[in-house]
Design a protein around this motif. Structure first.
Motif, PDB file in Angstrom:
ATOM      1  N   UNK A 231      16.470  49.098  -1.444  1.00  0.00           N
ATOM      2  CA  UNK A 231      14.969  48.233  -2.522  1.00  0.00           C
ATOM      3  C   UNK A 231      14.806  47.979  -3.475  1.00  0.00           C
ATOM      4  N   UNK A 232      15.719  47.835  -4.611  1.00  0.00           N
ATOM      5  CA  UNK A 232      15.241  47.035  -5.636  1.00  0.00           C
ATOM      6  C   UNK A 232      15.242  46.078  -5.853  1.00  0.00           C
ATOM      7  N   UNK A 233      16.075  45.144  -4.468  1.00  0.00           N
ATOM      8  CA  UNK A 233      16.535  43.419  -4.330  1.00  0.00           C
ATOM      9  C   UNK A 233      18.204  43.599  -4.131  1.00  0.00           C
ATOM     10  N   UNK A 234      18.584  44.565  -4.684  1.00  0.00           N
ATOM     11  CA  UNK A 234      20.000  43.944  -5.046  1.00  0.00           C
ATOM     12  C   UNK A 234      20.901  43.652  -3.485  1.00  0.00           C
ATOM     13  N   UNK A 235      21.246  42.263  -3.597  1.00  0.00           N
ATOM     14  CA  UNK A 235      22.260  41.872  -2.907  1.00  0.00           C
ATOM     15  C   UNK A 235      23.033  42.843  -2.195  1.00  0.00           C
ATOM     16  N   UNK A 236      23.171  42.870  -0.525  1.00  0.00           N
ATOM     17  CA  UNK A 236      24.079  43.445   0.493  1.00  0.00           C
ATOM     18  C   UNK A 236      25.815  43.879   0.076  1.00  0.00           C
ATOM     19  N   UNK A 237      26.335  42.023  -1.056  1.00  0.00           N
ATOM     20  CA  UNK A 237      27.638  41.962  -1.344  1.00  0.00           C
ATOM     21  C   UNK A 237      27.415  43.237  -2.514  1.00  0.00           C
ATOM     22  N   UNK A 238      27.001  42.415  -3.279  1.00  0.00           N
ATOM     23  CA  UNK A 238      27.184  43.491  -4.757  1.00  0.00           C
ATOM     24  C   UNK A 238      26.433  44.870  -4.737  1.00  0.00           C
ATOM     25  N   UNK A 239      26.040  45.409  -3.765  1.00  0.00           N
ATOM     26  CA  UNK A 239      25.663  46.508  -3.109  1.00  0.00           C
ATOM     27  C   UNK A 239      27.038  47.109  -3.239  1.00  0.00           C
ATOM     28  N   UNK A 240      27.015  46.397  -2.001  1.00  0.00           N
ATOM     29  CA  UNK A 240      28.389  47.472  -0.935  1.00  0.00           C
ATOM     30  C   UNK A 240      29.610  47.851  -2.167  1.00  0.00           C
TER      31      UNK A 240
END
Length: 326
Positions: A231-240
């Motif tokens: 929700x804070x806008x972290x990219x999916x790749x970085x989040x993963x």
């Protein structure tokens, strides 16, 4: 971290002592000994063994000594590189085990790397593309890998290689290199053959690790901290890679401790089917003939590998999750 590793290393000493005692006791549990088995084999062929011969063999192999004397003699000899004497092969155990142990380690470590290299990307893909065609295909082959026994897969590969390509896939070397000393040519020949047992032994482990990583990663990706980061806008790749994958890797890495002994035990049946010159067939034969020093040395050395695998797993887990160090 250094204190944690030191504590784990110090725990190895009593563990290995206990393992050596249990191994020696287990080998002594069946009734009789090697000499009994040897005499029965001679009598089965119609030969007769007089008492003087029996007494001479008992004295030669030290079977007239108390069990604790035999045990301490064997253990203290290990520190000098003397693992005892093989009754059946009439050779020092050290002459029999090292080459086979090296080949077993080569197969086991290569198989472990194979399972990790294959299972990690497929497990991540399966979790991040849930219910896609790729996920269904990976799941299907994962269940197939878990369902087919290793020895049956070995037989299937042998049949396909022989019937379709007129090739023999038994052994780890071509006939020309089987008894030759190690050289670059023999190493290349070894690498040409090792992929077969690696695929056979590693299939079930790879399938299991894919399922484990997929389940762990799916569980983490649905937790509130992941939803908040997204929700804070972290990219999916970085989040993963920064959050859920790191946590999901904990059970994945913990499998190192039991993967190594499972690979070695699974290698025994495959080695018999594929006629591999590894520890499995020789250990099985020594147990059947109650060749106690040979069997005991194999069990202790393989147990040491298990303990080392557990130590590596603990260190990796402590590095990945600092909470484990406390």
């Amino acid at each position: 971290m250094g204190t944690f590793i030191l504590k784990r290393v110090l725990l190895l000493i009593p563990t290995l002592i206990f393992i050596s005692i249990v191994s020696f006791i287990i080998i002594q549990l069946p009734p009789g000994d090697y000499l009994t088995t040897y005499i029965q084999a001679l009598e089965a062929t119609g030969a007769t063994v007089d008492q003087s011969t029996v007494d001479a063999l008992v004295k030669r192999y030290g079977l007239d000594q108390p069990l604790y004397v035999q045990y301490f003699s064997w253990v203290f000899g290990m520190f000098k590189g003397d693992f005892g004497y093989s009754f059946e092969w009439d050779k020092p155990v050290s002459e029999l085990i090292w080459n086979r142990l090296f080949l077993t380690l080569a197969i086991s470590i290569t198989t472990l790397l194979f399972t990790w290299i294959v299972s990690f990307p497929f497990g991540v893909y399966s979790a991040t593309h849930r219910y896609s065609i790729g996920d269904y295909i990976i799941t299907f082959f994962g269940f197939i890998g878990l369902a087919i026994p290793n020895f049956m897969l070995a037989l299937i590969l042998m049949w396909i290689a022989y019937s379709a390509f007129d090739l023999s896939v038994g052994g780890l070397f071509s006939p020309a290199y089987a008894e030759a000393s190690w050289s670059l040519a023999k190493l290349i020949d070894f690498l040409k053959h090792i992929w077969i047992p690696v695929v056979v032994i590693g299939t079930s482990g790879t399938a299991a690790l894919i399922r484990t990583l997929r389940a762990n990663l799916l569980d983490e990706m649905n937790k509130p901290y992941v939803v908040t980061a997204r929700a804070k806008g972290v990219s999916e790749r970085r989040l993963l890679f920064k959050y859920p994958l790191r946590v999901a890797m904990i059970p994945f890495i913990s499998t190192v401790g039991w993967s190594l002994p499972l690979l070695i035990s699974g290698e025994t049946i495959v080695a018999v089917v594929l006629n591999l010159p590894t520890t499995g067939p020789l250990l099985l034969r020594s147990l059947q003939s109650q060749d106690m020093y040979l069997a005991g040395s194999f069990i202790v050395l393989l147990s040491i590998l298990t303990v080392i695998g557990t130590l590596i797993s603990d260190i990796l887990l402590a590095w990945l999750d600092p909470r484990i160090r406390s």
